[in-house]
Design an enzyme around this catalytic site. Structure first.
Site, short mmCIF file in Angstrom:
data_model
loop_
_atom_site.label_atom_id
_atom_site.label_comp_id
_atom_site.label_asym_id
_atom_site.label_seq_id
_atom_site.Cartn_x
_atom_site.Cartn_y
_atom_site.Cartn_z
N LYS A 28 -13.19 -46.85 -21.33
CA LYS A 28 -12.08 -46.45 -20.54
C LYS A 28 -12.66 -46.32 -19.06
O LYS A 28 -13.72 -46.69 -18.71
CB LYS A 28 -12.12 -44.83 -20.86
CG LYS A 28 -13.00 -43.90 -20.61
CD LYS A 28 -13.19 -42.60 -21.16
CE LYS A 28 -14.23 -41.83 -20.72
NZ LYS A 28 -14.39 -40.41 -21.62
N ARG A 77 -9.63 -28.45 -23.64
CA ARG A 77 -9.32 -29.55 -22.80
C ARG A 77 -8.04 -30.16 -23.64
O ARG A 77 -6.83 -29.67 -23.68
CB ARG A 77 -10.32 -30.34 -22.45
CG ARG A 77 -10.04 -31.43 -21.39
CD ARG A 77 -11.16 -32.50 -21.07
NE ARG A 77 -11.57 -33.33 -22.11
CZ ARG A 77 -12.50 -34.20 -21.99
NH1 ARG A 77 -13.05 -34.52 -20.68
NH2 ARG A 77 -12.76 -35.03 -22.88
N TYR A 123 -21.76 -43.41 13.61
CA TYR A 123 -20.87 -42.20 14.06
C TYR A 123 -21.66 -40.90 14.42
O TYR A 123 -22.49 -40.59 13.81
CB TYR A 123 -19.89 -41.96 13.07
CG TYR A 123 -18.74 -42.72 13.02
CD1 TYR A 123 -17.84 -42.95 14.04
CD2 TYR A 123 -18.33 -43.64 12.06
CE1 TYR A 123 -16.68 -43.87 14.32
CE2 TYR A 123 -17.23 -44.34 11.97
CZ TYR A 123 -16.65 -44.62 12.93
OH TYR A 123 -15.60 -45.25 13.14
N MET A 160 -16.41 -46.42 6.99
CA MET A 160 -15.44 -46.81 6.12
C MET A 160 -15.91 -48.02 5.50
O MET A 160 -15.83 -48.28 4.33
CB MET A 160 -14.28 -46.84 6.63
CG MET A 160 -12.98 -46.94 5.85
SD MET A 160 -11.39 -47.06 6.37
CE MET A 160 -11.13 -45.36 6.79
C1 LIG Z 1 -15.54 -40.26 -22.29
C2 LIG Z 1 -15.53 -39.85 -23.52
C3 LIG Z 1 -16.47 -40.18 -24.41
C4 LIG Z 1 -18.00 -41.04 -24.20
O1 LIG Z 1 -18.70 -40.28 -23.40
P1 LIG Z 1 -20.27 -40.61 -22.77
O2 LIG Z 1 -20.96 -39.46 -22.21
O3 LIG Z 1 -19.78 -41.69 -21.67
O4 LIG Z 1 -20.67 -41.36 -23.84
C5 LIG Z 1 -16.58 -39.77 -25.88
N1 LIG Z 1 -15.57 -39.17 -26.30
C6 LIG Z 1 -14.73 -38.64 -25.48
C7 LIG Z 1 -13.30 -37.94 -25.94
C8 LIG Z 1 -14.54 -39.04 -24.02
O5 LIG Z 1 -13.75 -38.75 -23.24
#
Ligand SMILES: *Cc1c(COP(=O)(O)O)cnc(C)c1O
Length: 400
Positions: A38, A142, A294, A347
């Protein structure tokens, strides 16, 4: 190209295998490893990492949303991986009705927890029912359905032939805390949820939970065996979802501090996959008393040689890495030598001290993040976690 990110194919593959070996050791080979890609593979390029992980043997990939899932599917096709050899793709962060056509078209498997989400999928399902993974909110508050609403949802599911409950999952809020009371409470809730699923006559293929820290956390040594046992009790396979560890990092284990450090199974054996690089764009010499950057927060105490780098906070180099006369900041690497950042990070520009480094010239490669200056180093200075550093860079990614 002012900076670029090199991703090591070999290290990504090795990190995947290392986690697989831990799962195999703890659960007699039957627990699967879902590779979380992701957020553009935590900045490593989801389209580049997906084929590598598929070839390493990943049965599942986890993406943020339907659009990222489509990108990853296409990337695997372009990489020449036949449909039948491609891992399944879990859409982890929910979806809306507008995403349903993309989910169906690219054979994505969405995480669901609301009846309306499933109703829209049922409408779009073709000859085959649409496979979903149901997320249980076991105490993180969540994403997911809490136990209170689960019975009703399961009753609906049991009467909807166009939806197939392929998986049941949950997520732990404190997996990196050894001996966490919260994790224990979440385990109990998840057990109860899996029980309700079975009682509703539903037969998921997958039961999954946990992340990198759950694989790493050898202090709670039974947790992988627990998941495996829970899955087996309903005739399913267990799976753990790993993100950070694939990219070569893991949070330090917390709680039971002394035990925990020794109990880290993964942290010591994974190696960073990403190297963020740039090139020197200018060299200058300044006299003692010169003020750099800066607000002139850094004043040279002696004659100094400075290298100018064409990156800054717009590229994700954190401003907290800047250095003033009173406060030490971050550094970049010229091969094995550290060049401290001096003055503020701008930047698109950053100045580093190369007075002590021989022969630095315009055009030389510099490592902004990688060996010698890790995401953990950056995170410590920026007051955050390695996760945020890794997905915070904006630069083209290349596989090496
Ligand atoms: C991001 C995520 C993971 C992976 O987490 P890591 O700590 O990066 O291994 C696993 N399960 C869910 C639901 C996540 O959102």
């Amino acid at each position: 190209m002012t900076s670029w990110i090199e991703v090591s194919e070999q290290r990504l593959t090795e990190n995947f295998r290392v986690a697989q070996e831990i799962l195999a050791r703890e659960t007699a080979s039957s627990t699967a490893l879902l590779a979380v890609i992701k957020a553009n593979a935590y900045g490593h390029g989801a389209g580049l990492c997906a084929p590598v992980l598929a070839r390493a043997g990943a049965e599942w990939l986890g993406v943020t949303d339907a659009a990222e899932g489509a990108t990853v599917r296409t990337a695997m096709e372009v990489a020449g991986i036949a449909k039948a050899q491609q891992p399944r793709i879990l859409v982890m962060s929910g979806h809306l009705p507008v995403d349903v056509p993309v989910i169906v078209q690219h054979s994505l498997t969405p995480v669901v927890w609301r009846q309306q989400q499933m109703a829209a999928l049922a409408e779009a399902a073709g000859a085959e029912p649409c496979a979903v993974h149901l997320e249980i909110d076991s105490g993180m508050s969540r994403q997911g359905v809490a136990l209170g609403g689960l019975r009703e949802l399961l009753r609906w599911l049991a009467n909807e032939p166009r939806i197939r409950l392929d998986g049941v999952m949950t997520h732990f809020a404190s997996a990196e805390v050894a001996g966490s009371e919260q994790t224990l409470a979440q385990r109990k809730q998840f057990e109860a949820a899996v029980q309700l699923v079975a009682e509703a006559g539903l037969r998921p293929t997958w039961i999954h939970a946990g992340n990198t820290s759950m694989i790493d956390n050898g202090a709670d040594g039974d947790i992988l065996a627990w998941l495996h046992g829970l899955a087996a009790s309903v005739g399913a396979r267990a799976m753990v979802r790993e993100g950070l560890g694939l990219y070569g990092y893991a949070l330090p284990l917390e709680g039971l501090a002394v035990v925990a450090e020794r109990a880290a199974r993964l942290r010591a054996v994974v190696r960073p996959v990403m190297t963020w690089k740039t090139r020197v764009i200018g060299i200058s010499e300044v006299e003692a008393g010169a003020r750099v950057g800066y607000n002139g927060t850094f004043t040279a105490e002696k004659t100094m040689r400075l290298a100018l780098l064409p990156v800054g906070y717009a590229d994700g180099l954190r401003r907290e890495l800047g250095c003033s006369t009173w406060n030490r900041g971050g550094w970049v690497m010229f091969h094995v030598e550290r060049a401290p950042i001096v003055g503020r990070v701008s930047m698109n520009l950053t100045t580093v001290d190369v007075t002590e480094i021989e022969g630095v010239a315009v055009g030389d490669e510099v490592v902004l993040l990688g060996e010698g200056s890790t995401a953990e180093d950056h995170a410590a200075l920026a007051g955050t976690i390695s996760y945020e550093i890794l997905c915070g860079m904006r630069a083209p990614v290349v596989l090496v």
